[in-house]
Structure formats: structure tokens, C-alpha cells
Design a protein around this motif. Structure first.
Motif, PDB file in Angstrom:
ATOM      1  N   SER A  75      -3.494  49.616 -53.228  1.00 47.50           N
ATOM      2  CA  SER A  75      -2.684  49.650 -54.450  1.00 47.50           C
ATOM      3  C   SER A  75      -2.354  48.254 -54.980  1.00 47.50           C
ATOM      4  O   SER A  75      -2.040  48.103 -56.157  1.00 47.50           O
ATOM      5  CB  SER A  75      -1.388  50.424 -54.204  1.00 47.50           C
ATOM      6  OG  SER A  75      -0.627  49.784 -53.195  1.00 47.50           O
ATOM      7  N   ASN A  76      -2.446  47.230 -54.159  1.00 44.06           N
ATOM      8  CA  ASN A  76      -2.115  45.872 -54.592  1.00 44.06           C
ATOM      9  C   ASN A  76      -3.337  45.045 -54.974  1.00 44.06           C
ATOM     10  O   ASN A  76      -3.203  43.899 -55.389  1.00 44.06           O
ATOM     11  CB  ASN A  76      -1.348  45.133 -53.494  1.00 44.06           C
ATOM     12  CG  ASN A  76       0.006  45.767 -53.248  1.00 44.06           C
ATOM     13  OD1 ASN A  76       0.633  46.272 -54.173  1.00 44.06           O
ATOM     14  ND2 ASN A  76       0.433  45.766 -52.002  1.00 44.06           N
ATOM     15  N   ALA A  77      -4.513  45.600 -54.835  1.00 40.12           N
ATOM     16  CA  ALA A  77      -5.736  44.857 -55.139  1.00 40.12           C
ATOM     17  C   ALA A  77      -5.920  44.713 -56.645  1.00 40.12           C
ATOM     18  O   ALA A  77      -5.463  45.536 -57.426  1.00 40.12           O
ATOM     19  CB  ALA A  77      -6.939  45.583 -54.543  1.00 40.12           C
ATOM     20  N   THR A  78      -6.584  43.636 -57.030  1.00 36.72           N
ATOM     21  CA  THR A  78      -6.851  43.397 -58.448  1.00 36.72           C
ATOM     22  C   THR A  78      -8.358  43.356 -58.679  1.00 36.72           C
ATOM     23  O   THR A  78      -9.131  42.995 -57.796  1.00 36.72           O
ATOM     24  CB  THR A  78      -6.243  42.068 -58.924  1.00 36.72           C
ATOM     25  OG1 THR A  78      -6.811  41.007 -58.168  1.00 36.72           O
ATOM     26  CG2 THR A  78      -4.745  42.079 -58.785  1.00 36.72           C
ATOM     27  N   VAL A  79      -8.743  43.718 -59.896  1.00 35.55           N
ATOM     28  CA  VAL A  79     -10.141  43.684 -60.314  1.00 35.55           C
ATOM     29  C   VAL A  79     -10.218  42.814 -61.556  1.00 35.55           C
ATOM     30  O   VAL A  79      -9.395  42.941 -62.464  1.00 35.55           O
ATOM     31  CB  VAL A  79     -10.646  45.115 -60.625  1.00 35.55           C
ATOM     32  CG1 VAL A  79     -12.072  45.077 -61.123  1.00 35.55           C
ATOM     33  CG2 VAL A  79     -10.530  46.001 -59.413  1.00 35.55           C
ATOM     34  N   VAL A  80     -11.191  41.925 -61.612  1.00 29.30           N
ATOM     35  CA  VAL A  80     -11.365  41.063 -62.774  1.00 29.30           C
ATOM     36  C   VAL A  80     -12.336  41.748 -63.736  1.00 29.30           C
ATOM     37  O   VAL A  80     -13.492  41.985 -63.414  1.00 29.30           O
ATOM     38  CB  VAL A  80     -11.906  39.679 -62.361  1.00 29.30           C
ATOM     39  CG1 VAL A  80     -12.126  38.814 -63.576  1.00 29.30           C
ATOM     40  CG2 VAL A  80     -10.963  39.017 -61.388  1.00 29.30           C
ATOM     41  N   VAL A  81     -11.833  42.073 -64.941  1.00 32.26           N
ATOM     42  CA  VAL A  81     -12.646  42.686 -65.991  1.00 32.26           C
ATOM     43  C   VAL A  81     -12.544  41.802 -67.221  1.00 32.26           C
ATOM     44  O   VAL A  81     -11.454  41.628 -67.774  1.00 32.26           O
ATOM     45  CB  VAL A  81     -12.165  44.123 -66.302  1.00 32.26           C
ATOM     46  CG1 VAL A  81     -12.975  44.719 -67.422  1.00 32.26           C
ATOM     47  CG2 VAL A  81     -12.211  44.987 -65.065  1.00 32.26           C
ATOM     48  N   ASN A  82     -13.657  41.243 -67.644  1.00 33.01           N
ATOM     49  CA  ASN A  82     -13.715  40.343 -68.805  1.00 33.01           C
ATOM     50  C   ASN A  82     -12.769  39.157 -68.665  1.00 33.01           C
ATOM     51  O   ASN A  82     -12.121  38.736 -69.621  1.00 33.01           O
ATOM     52  CB  ASN A  82     -13.420  41.095 -70.101  1.00 33.01           C
ATOM     53  CG  ASN A  82     -14.510  42.072 -70.448  1.00 33.01           C
ATOM     54  OD1 ASN A  82     -15.650  41.866 -70.077  1.00 33.01           O
ATOM     55  ND2 ASN A  82     -14.147  43.118 -71.156  1.00 33.01           N
ATOM     56  N   GLY A  83     -12.650  38.631 -67.463  1.00 33.01           N
ATOM     57  CA  GLY A  83     -11.826  37.456 -67.227  1.00 33.01           C
ATOM     58  C   GLY A  83     -10.336  37.742 -67.071  1.00 33.01           C
ATOM     59  O   GLY A  83      -9.540  36.823 -66.959  1.00 33.01           O
ATOM     60  N   ILE A  84      -9.945  39.007 -67.075  1.00 31.71           N
ATOM     61  CA  ILE A  84      -8.531  39.385 -66.942  1.00 31.71           C
ATOM     62  C   ILE A  84      -8.362  40.154 -65.636  1.00 31.71           C
ATOM     63  O   ILE A  84      -9.087  41.106 -65.371  1.00 31.71           O
ATOM     64  CB  ILE A  84      -8.096  40.273 -68.135  1.00 31.71           C
ATOM     65  CG1 ILE A  84      -8.301  39.521 -69.444  1.00 31.71           C
ATOM     66  CG2 ILE A  84      -6.654  40.709 -67.975  1.00 31.71           C
ATOM     67  CD1 ILE A  84      -8.132  40.389 -70.671  1.00 31.71           C
ATOM     68  N   GLU A  85      -7.380  39.730 -64.833  1.00 27.00           N
ATOM     69  CA  GLU A  85      -7.097  40.452 -63.594  1.00 27.00           C
ATOM     70  C   GLU A  85      -6.292  41.700 -63.910  1.00 27.00           C
ATOM     71  O   GLU A  85      -5.263  41.637 -64.569  1.00 27.00           O
ATOM     72  CB  GLU A  85      -6.334  39.559 -62.619  1.00 27.00           C
ATOM     73  CG  GLU A  85      -7.178  38.462 -62.025  1.00 27.00           C
ATOM     74  CD  GLU A  85      -6.451  37.734 -60.906  1.00 27.00           C
ATOM     75  OE1 GLU A  85      -5.345  38.155 -60.533  1.00 27.00           O
ATOM     76  OE2 GLU A  85      -7.004  36.744 -60.418  1.00 27.00           O
ATOM     77  N   ARG A  86      -6.789  42.840 -63.425  1.00 30.22           N
ATOM     78  CA  ARG A  86      -6.127  44.113 -63.698  1.00 30.22           C
ATOM     79  C   ARG A  86      -5.898  44.853 -62.391  1.00 30.22           C
ATOM     80  O   ARG A  86      -6.679  44.758 -61.456  1.00 30.22           O
ATOM     81  CB  ARG A  86      -6.987  44.971 -64.620  1.00 30.22           C
ATOM     82  CG  ARG A  86      -7.180  44.355 -65.983  1.00 30.22           C
ATOM     83  CD  ARG A  86      -8.161  45.093 -66.844  1.00 30.22           C
ATOM     84  NE  ARG A  86      -7.865  46.511 -66.959  1.00 30.22           N
ATOM     85  CZ  ARG A  86      -8.605  47.356 -67.654  1.00 30.22           C
ATOM     86  NH1 ARG A  86      -9.673  46.931 -68.297  1.00 30.22           N
ATOM     87  NH2 ARG A  86      -8.286  48.633 -67.713  1.00 30.22           N
ATOM     88  N   GLN A  87      -4.786  45.623 -62.342  1.00 32.61           N
ATOM     89  CA  GLN A  87      -4.469  46.423 -61.170  1.00 32.61           C
ATOM     90  C   GLN A  87      -4.500  47.916 -61.463  1.00 32.61           C
ATOM     91  O   GLN A  87      -4.240  48.704 -60.569  1.00 32.61           O
ATOM     92  CB  GLN A  87      -3.076  46.079 -60.645  1.00 32.61           C
ATOM     93  CG  GLN A  87      -3.014  44.847 -59.802  1.00 32.61           C
ATOM     94  CD  GLN A  87      -1.651  44.694 -59.168  1.00 32.61           C
ATOM     95  OE1 GLN A  87      -0.641  44.931 -59.809  1.00 32.61           O
ATOM     96  NE2 GLN A  87      -1.641  44.294 -57.917  1.00 32.61           N
ATOM     97  N   ASP A  88      -4.851  48.317 -62.679  1.00 28.48           N
ATOM     98  CA  ASP A  88      -4.810  49.740 -63.003  1.00 28.48           C
ATOM     99  C   ASP A  88      -5.996  50.472 -62.373  1.00 28.48           C
ATOM    100  O   ASP A  88      -7.024  49.896 -62.040  1.00 28.48           O
ATOM    101  CB  ASP A  88      -4.780  49.941 -64.519  1.00 28.48           C
ATOM    102  CG  ASP A  88      -5.923  49.259 -65.223  1.00 28.48           C
ATOM    103  OD1 ASP A  88      -6.422  49.825 -66.190  1.00 28.48           O
ATOM    104  OD2 ASP A  88      -6.312  48.157 -64.800  1.00 28.48           O
ATOM    105  N   MET A  89      -5.825  51.783 -62.226  1.00 28.70           N
ATOM    106  CA  MET A  89      -6.815  52.591 -61.533  1.00 28.70           C
ATOM    107  C   MET A  89      -8.121  52.695 -62.328  1.00 28.70           C
ATOM    108  O   MET A  89      -9.185  52.821 -61.743  1.00 28.70           O
ATOM    109  CB  MET A  89      -6.246  53.991 -61.256  1.00 28.70           C
ATOM    110  CG  MET A  89      -7.116  54.818 -60.346  1.00 28.70           C
ATOM    111  SD  MET A  89      -7.521  54.039 -58.763  1.00 28.70           S
ATOM    112  CE  MET A  89      -5.987  54.191 -57.895  1.00 28.70           C
TER     113      MET A  89
END
Length: 96
Positions: free
Chosen positions: A37-51
Motif C-alpha cells: 500500500s505504500n509503494a509508488t509507481v512512476v507514470v509520465n514522470g509523476i510518482e503515484r500511489q493510487d491503485m
């Protein structure tokens, strides 16, 4: 000029195995990201935590595994039919 028929029958199985291996290697870390739940994903240069972003990161490995399974279970007849169609087109264009 062309490879023997038995070589064409093994080609989809080899490609399918490679796709499954790559899908598993990429999918395992992506699955860990989805479950954390605390992991982040980088999408288009933005770190996101949403599912949604986490599931999107898992989509490509799942697609590779499914595509590899389809290739592994195929018998290679579509490649031989493609070769026959290619020969007919070449003979129509270049006149054998």
C-alpha cells in the motif's frame, strides 16, 4: 531459401516460452508493488500511489504471459498458411 516446415512448427513455442519468462520476470516486482500500500509507481514522470497506476504497471506482464501461453499452445499451422499466402502473393506480383 525458406526454412524447413518443422522449424516453423517450433518457432511459436520458443517465442511463447520467451514471452512467459519475460512476463514472469517483469510481473513479480509489479505484483509486489500492487500488494504494497505504500509503494509508488512512476507514470509520465509523476510518482503515484493510487491503485489504477499500480494495476497499469501489472497489465503488460499479464498481457505477455497470456500471449506467451497462446503461442506456446499453438501448433504452428498459422505460420505455414502464412507462408503459402506469401508465396501466392509473390508469384502474382513477380510471376514465378
Amino acid at each position: 531459401m525458406f526454412k524447413p516446415q518443422r522449424a516453423h512448427l517450433k518457432f511459436p513455442k520458443v517465442i511463447g516460452f520467451v514471452f512467459i519468462c519475460i512476463g514472469i520476470l517483469i510481473g513479480y516486482p509489479a505484483l509486489e508493488v500492487v500488494l504494497d500500500s505504500n509503494a509508488t509507481v512512476v507514470v509520465n514522470g509523476i510518482e503515484r500511489q493510487d491503485m489504477e497506476a499500480k494495476i497499469f504497471a501489472l497489465f503488460i506482464p499479464i498481457l505477455l504471459i497470456i500471449l506467451g501461453g497462446v503461442f506456446s499452445l499453438s501448433n504452428g499451422s498459422f505460420i505455414s498458411s502464412f507462408n503459402k499466402l506469401r508465396d501466392e502473393i509473390y508469384s502474382g506480383i513477380f510471376g514465378k
